[in-house]
Design a protein around this motif. Structure first.
Motif, PDB file in Angstrom:
ATOM      1  N   HIS A  12       0.870  -1.174   0.000  1.00 20.61           N
ATOM      2  CA  HIS A  12       0.000   0.000   0.000  1.00 20.61           C
ATOM      3  C   HIS A  12       0.910   1.227   0.000  1.00 20.61           C
ATOM      4  N   VAL A  19      -2.359   3.293 -10.935  1.00 21.96           N
ATOM      5  CA  VAL A  19      -1.954   2.451  -9.812  1.00 21.96           C
ATOM      6  C   VAL A  19      -0.683   1.679 -10.152  1.00 21.96           C
ATOM      7  N   GLN A  62       3.205   1.756  -8.442  1.00 21.20           N
ATOM      8  CA  GLN A  62       3.976   0.595  -7.991  1.00 21.20           C
ATOM      9  C   GLN A  62       5.427   0.699  -8.449  1.00 21.20           C
ATOM     10  N   THR A  92      -0.765  -4.756  -8.589  1.00 16.01           N
ATOM     11  CA  THR A  92      -1.339  -3.685  -9.414  1.00 16.01           C
ATOM     12  C   THR A  92      -0.744  -3.670 -10.819  1.00 16.01           C
ATOM     13  N   LYS A  94     -11.582   0.734 -15.225  1.00 14.93           N
ATOM     14  CA  LYS A  94     -11.931   1.479 -14.012  1.00 14.93           C
ATOM     15  C   LYS A  94     -12.925   2.603 -14.287  1.00 14.93           C
ATOM     16  N   GLU A 142     -11.236  -0.622  -7.540  1.00 12.71           N
ATOM     17  CA  GLU A 142      -9.917  -1.195  -7.817  1.00 12.71           C
ATOM     18  C   GLU A 142      -8.980  -1.079  -6.618  1.00 12.71           C
ATOM     19  N   ASP A 143      -8.995   0.064  -5.933  1.00 14.09           N
ATOM     20  CA  ASP A 143      -8.088   0.309  -4.810  1.00 14.09           C
ATOM     21  C   ASP A 143      -8.886   0.293  -3.514  1.00 14.09           C
ATOM     22  N   ARG A 144      -8.734  -0.763  -2.754  1.00 15.03           N
ATOM     23  CA  ARG A 144      -9.582  -0.959  -1.575  1.00 15.03           C
ATOM     24  C   ARG A 144      -9.352   0.090  -0.493  1.00 15.03           C
ATOM     25  N   SER A 160      -7.815   3.361  -0.700  1.00 15.89           N
ATOM     26  CA  SER A 160      -8.073   4.766  -1.001  1.00 15.89           C
ATOM     27  C   SER A 160      -9.479   5.008  -1.534  1.00 15.89           C
TER      28      SER A 160
END
Length: 502
Positions: free
Chosen positions: A89, A143, A147, A170, A295, A337-339, A341
């Motif tokens: 994260h 995302v 990374q 990601t 997304k 997609e991003d748990r 944020s």
């Protein structure tokens, strides 16, 4: 004579209140060796890596680096000693540039020589084939690009020990292959690497696997002497049966997306004339390399992102005049997609996050929240989804990635009576939980829900979907029957080859 390990962990123990996250963990990593920490979500892998990287102080045991015991008060201490962590994260500042994030906390003294830092960063990007602009604002990156910034932060320090916590979660398939080419280069250079991954294909690329269950080491195997099946049995203590999707009998159309287009401020389309329909009792898969429109398409249907033209209907009702809450009340669940944020409020408790979105009706008692109903719902969610936490009052930001995802899944699957929008719902989860989530998706389909599933795992899409739409640069290249298509055909469409809908 065996060489001295670069990193040795001896009896490391870490507790949080009544929860023992790490229980007398021991393992070694040698120079040029890739050791994988393998275990279920909540098994203690991320806590262990945080202790090694100076983010947590162990309660017991010791960390030995090049034969010398070390103790870190801060992450900066670990970096100076030669241990770098690529976070699952991201610990990035959105308003800073890539370069500013990389030198943040790394460069010492009153002034930072940004010219020299940028020269070093560009050299790293060229060497490893990473396409990230140093002057790009991190908040504007995808995302996957973020990374790469996390990895560049670690490479910038030339660490002797590099810990990679779910580094491909990601990344698409091509980027994941690039990452492992970088890992191979680092091994050749003598870097000691620790990999945390739930992907068995990635696990089997390591040299040794240390299996954790409930905070303890339950086995250690040389990868050349084990199998994915044995490692899975060690991890969860039982066999995992991968179920096929079975037959489906879709009903009448439930979700209709008609000519939806979203344009950037400059005029270029993010989504370009997207049209498809999903029937009740059908799983419609979305395939495509990350960043090709999956997304924004999900967000447009959910009401999060306004679109320039086109329309979306659920059971014939036009969504144009409804906000996110109004769309949710129609029976729409949205797994983003991003748990962390996008799916959760970090400072809210598990119980409060479970109530989000339904707090004005389902969990309302007049002008106040029905705390009793919220506690009951949270208790059911924790039990059903096996959320590992001290209590329902635990803050979301204190959860592991897998447990955070379970909170999102519990809330959104409960909300989805008509339509479920699931964007990478199993990303970063272990095989046992993936099996469970797949079963839940099948149950939703059987209950007459229209499911839209975006996943980077093509085999999962083929096993679960009835039809698959393939995205490329914001366009729908075609729709195929999951029973008769192949990974090769989908791959061509993902690369931009147009196909007529099936």
């Amino acid at each position: 004579m065996q060489r001295q390990p670069v990193l040795s962990v001896r009896g490391l123990t870490k507790t949080f209140g009544p929860v023992r996250a790490n229980d007398a963990v021991s393992f070694d990593v040698g120079a040029g060796e890739l050791v994988c920490l393998f275990g279920e979500n909540g098994a203690g892998k991320s806590t262990l890596s945080a202790c090694l990287a100076g983010l947590h102080s162990p309660d017991g045991g010791e960390i030995v680096l090049n034969g010398e015991p070390v103790r870190f008060s801060t992450a900066a201490d670990a970096i100076v000693a030669g241990i770098a962590l690529v976070h699952q994260h991201f610990l990035l500042v959105d308003d800073f540039t890539v370069l500013e994030n990389i030198v943040l906390g790394h460069e010492r003294g009153l002034f930072v020589n940004y010219r020299a830092a940028e020269k070093k960063l560009r050299a790293l990007c060229r060497r490893y084939g990473i396409s990230v602009r140093p002057d790009a604002r991190v908040g504007d990156l995808t995302v996957g690009e973020r990374q790469w910034v996390e990895l560049l932060k670690a490479l910038y320090h030339e660490a002797a020990v590099l810990i990679l916590d779910e580094p491909t979660a990601t990344l698409d398939l091509q980027e994941s292959r690039k990452l492992f080419r970088i890992i191979d280069e680092l091994k050749t250079a003598g870097v000691a690497l620790v990999l945390i991954s739930h992907s068995l294909a990635e696990v089997m690329r390591s040299d040794r696997v240390v299996v954790l269950r409930q905070g303890r080491v339950v086995g250690e195997r040389a990868t050349s002497e084990t199998t994915p099946q044995e490692l899975t049995r060690l991890m969860i203590g039982r066999e995992v049966e991968r179920k096929h999707r079975g037959s489906s009998r879709p009903g009448r159309p439930c979700l209709d997306v008609e000519h939806v287009t979203i344009r950037r401020p400059g005029g270029a389309p993010i989504l370009d004339d997207i049209s498809f329909s999903v029937a009740e009792g059908e799983i419609f898969g979305l395939a495509g390399v990350a960043g090709n429109g999956q997304k924004p398409l999900m967000e447009a249907i959910a009401g999060v992102l306004p679109f320039s033209s086109g329309r979306v209907l659920i059971d014939g009702e036009l969504l144009a005049d409804l906000d996110v809450h109004g769309i949710q009340k129609l029976g729409v669940g949205h797994i983003p997609e991003d748990r962390l944020s996008e799916g959760l409020v970090g400072d809210f408790s598990i119980a409060e996050n479970i109530a989000l979105g339904s707090h004005r009706d389902v969990f309302a008692d007049g002008h106040f929240l029905n705390r009793g109903a919220i506690r009951v719902a949270a208790a059911v969610a924790i039990a059903d989804y096996q959320i590992a936490a001290p209590s329902a009052e635990t803050r979301a930001r204190a959860l592991s990635g897998g447990n955070a995802q379970r909170v999102v899944l519990a809330r959104e699957l409960a909300a989805a009576s008509r339509v479920l929008l699931a964007n990478q719902p199993t990303r970063g989860l272990d095989v046992g939980v993936i099996e469970y989530i797949h079963d839940r998706l099948i149950e939703k389909r059987a209950a007459g829900c229209a499911v839209v599933l975006a996943s980077s795992e093509l085999e999962d899409l083929l096993n679960l979907s009835d039809r698959i739409g393939v995205m490329f640069q914001g366009r729908l290249m075609g729709i195929v029957d999951a029973r008769s298509t192949s990974i090769e055909e989908i791959g061509l469409m993902m690369a931009g080859q147009k196909r007529e809908a099936a």
